[in-house]
Design a protein around this motif. Structure first.
Motif, short mmCIF file in Angstrom:
data_model
loop_
_atom_site.label_atom_id
_atom_site.label_comp_id
_atom_site.label_asym_id
_atom_site.label_seq_id
_atom_site.Cartn_x
_atom_site.Cartn_y
_atom_site.Cartn_z
N ASN A 190 -4.23 -1.70 -0.11
CA ASN A 190 -3.77 -0.78 -1.15
C ASN A 190 -4.38 0.61 -0.98
O ASN A 190 -3.76 1.62 -1.32
CB ASN A 190 -4.11 -1.35 -2.52
CG ASN A 190 -3.40 -0.62 -3.64
OD1 ASN A 190 -2.18 -0.71 -3.78
ND2 ASN A 190 -4.16 0.11 -4.44
N LEU A 193 -2.27 2.33 1.55
CA LEU A 193 -0.98 2.68 0.96
C LEU A 193 -1.11 3.88 0.03
O LEU A 193 -0.23 4.76 0.01
CB LEU A 193 -0.42 1.48 0.19
CG LEU A 193 0.05 0.29 1.03
CD1 LEU A 193 0.44 -0.88 0.14
CD2 LEU A 193 1.22 0.68 1.92
N SER A 194 -2.19 3.94 -0.72
CA SER A 194 -2.40 5.08 -1.62
C SER A 194 -2.63 6.36 -0.83
O SER A 194 -2.13 7.44 -1.20
CB SER A 194 -3.60 4.80 -2.54
OG SER A 194 -3.38 3.65 -3.32
N ALA A 198 2.44 5.90 -0.57
CA ALA A 198 3.54 4.93 -0.63
C ALA A 198 3.81 4.53 -2.08
O ALA A 198 2.90 4.42 -2.90
CB ALA A 198 3.19 3.69 0.20
N THR A 200 4.81 1.69 -2.99
CA THR A 200 4.44 0.29 -3.20
C THR A 200 2.95 0.10 -3.49
O THR A 200 2.51 -1.03 -3.68
CB THR A 200 4.80 -0.53 -1.94
OG1 THR A 200 4.20 0.07 -0.79
CG2 THR A 200 6.31 -0.58 -1.75
N ALA A 201 2.19 1.19 -3.51
CA ALA A 201 0.76 1.07 -3.80
C ALA A 201 0.56 0.66 -5.26
O ALA A 201 1.21 1.18 -6.17
CB ALA A 201 0.05 2.40 -3.53
N LEU A 358 2.11 1.76 9.59
CA LEU A 358 1.69 1.22 8.29
C LEU A 358 2.65 0.16 7.75
O LEU A 358 2.19 -0.89 7.28
CB LEU A 358 1.53 2.37 7.29
CG LEU A 358 0.97 1.97 5.92
CD1 LEU A 358 -0.40 1.32 6.08
CD2 LEU A 358 0.90 3.19 5.00
N VAL A 362 1.53 -3.64 6.88
CA VAL A 362 1.75 -4.24 5.55
C VAL A 362 2.51 -5.56 5.69
O VAL A 362 2.14 -6.57 5.08
CB VAL A 362 2.53 -3.26 4.66
CG1 VAL A 362 2.96 -3.94 3.36
CG2 VAL A 362 1.67 -2.04 4.34
#
Length: 400
Positions: A190, A193-194, A198, A200-201, A358, A362
């Motif tokens: 996460n 992702l942050s 993204a 989806t984070a 990425l 994921v």
């Protein structure tokens, strides 16, 4: 410039269709339905046939063995014992390598299977909407947390059978090991992702809620289950364990741990591979998965297949005078998780079109976590089925 005004008219027509069935026009009758149902039924029939064939062979062979052993005891023939009866004094010897880790794995696998079974029942009863994937995932997570007592009870009873003393440490590992590992992986992922911005984070509140579920609900339930598991009587076995372990002869190639581990996971994975294609499409290709009844049937067939594979492998191992069946029974079925991960790699290369590193990381991370859960469930079924099998066959013969 000319200004054009558009208008429209809406006419509401009363329908006799029930509110719960309003999405059936999209879910039922798609062009792939015939292929979907045929694939599922075909998979179930193959697995049921193999299960029946294996069970028939095992029952006939075991009946002949048990009758022969009991006849030898009745006639008091001074013949040397052969086959699986020869290791009756060592078959229930606790695992010499990490009995605590095995107990944690089996307890966690039992929790996973129970949670998935309950979730499927909820879905069949239409408490879950297949169109709301977030709701389904949240329900799975909540049911898994509430099934913590199953993990604690199973792990504690198995650990107590092993005559181990560090029951507090065993209970703590059962409560922390898998949830802690998954939460840690999720948090690290996460962060990346942050940083990439993204969508989806997960938010900080979501992570806090996960920790709260883990610490305030899951862990206490594990300790409650372990309390009752430790208070229960020790599992009884029909034979006594010798003080000195029997020397294991050189094993034939077909019962070598590496061979059985590689071969053991093929059939459990094969029982779900066709259905897995539809599940993967629903997870990663934004399709809708709605045949929860078939999924429950596949789950039951998967459990039966794991049990059959574990029993056959354990029987062949005992016939080779190898009494170290605990960990082998686990890995023989848990290797199906490895096949699931290999399948996910093939799915990534052939069906998905991910751009950048990425998204691939994921995908592989999430599929790795799912593969671990799948392997733990299969391995737990293998150990419990082998333990039941050994208690049954050694309880049916006369042992001095």
């Amino acid at each position: 410039s000319i200004q054009v005004l558009y208008s429209y008219e809406v006419k509401w027509v009363e329908s006799t269709l029930a509110w719960a069935d309003r999405w059936d026009v999209y879910l039922i009758g798609s062009p792939d339905d015939d292929i979907h149902y045929f694939a599922i039924v075909n998979s179930l029939m193959i697995v049921l046939f193999l299960t029946g064939a294996i069970a028939t062979i095992m029952i006939r062979t075991l009946r002949k063995d048990i009758a022969g052993y009991n006849e030898m005891q009745t006639l008091e023939e001074a013949q040397e014992e052969t086959g699986w009866k020869l290791v009756h004094g060592d078959v229930f010897r606790p695992p010499q390598v990490s009995p605590m880790l095995l107990s944690v794995f089996v307890g966690t696998g039992a929790q996973i299977g129970t949670a998935f079974l309950i979730s499927m029942v909820f879905a069949i009863l239409k408490f879950l909407n297949p169109l709301k994937k977030g709701q389904t995932l949240s329900t799975l997570l909540l049911v898994y947390v509430l099934c913590g007592s199953v993990a604690g009870y199973t792990s504690a009873r198995l650990y107590k059978f092993c005559d181990a003393k560090s029951w507090k440490q065993n209970t703590l590992y059962t409560a922390v090991a898998l949830p802690g590992a998954l939460v840690a992986i999720f948090c690290v992922l996460n962060v990346f992702l942050s940083m990439a911005g993204a969508a989806t984070a997960a938010s900080f509140l979501t992570i806090v809620a996960l920790f709260a579920l883990w610490c305030c609900i899951s862990a206490p339930l594990v300790f409650i289950g372990a309390y009752f598991g430790l208070r229960a009587e020790k599992l009884e076995v029909p034979t006594k364990t010798n003080q000195i372990a029997r020397v294991i002869p050189e094993l034939p190639w077909h019962v070598h741990p590496l061979v059985t581990t590689i071969l053991g996971g093929i059939l459990p994975f094969g029982s779900v591979c066709i259905e897995l294609a539809f599940i993967m499409s629903a997870l990663w290709l934004h399709q809708i998965y709605y045949v929860m009844g078939f999924l429950l049937a596949v789950l039951i067939i998967l459990g039966a297949t794991c049990a059959e594979v574990a029993i056959v492998m354990c029987y062949l191992q005992l016939c080779s005078e190898d009494h170290r069946w605990w960990w082998k029974s686990f890995w023989n079925c848990a290797s199906a998780g490895g096949y699931l991960f290999l399948y996910s790699i093939w799915f990534l290369s052939s069906r998905l079109d991910l751009v950048g590193i990425l998204p691939v990381v994921v995908y592989l991370t999430y599929m790795g976590m799912i593969s671990i859960l799948f392997g733990l469930f299969c391995g737990a079924v293998g150990v419990l089925a082998s333990f039941w099998f050994n208690r049954t066959i050694y309880g049916a013969v006369k042992v001095d």
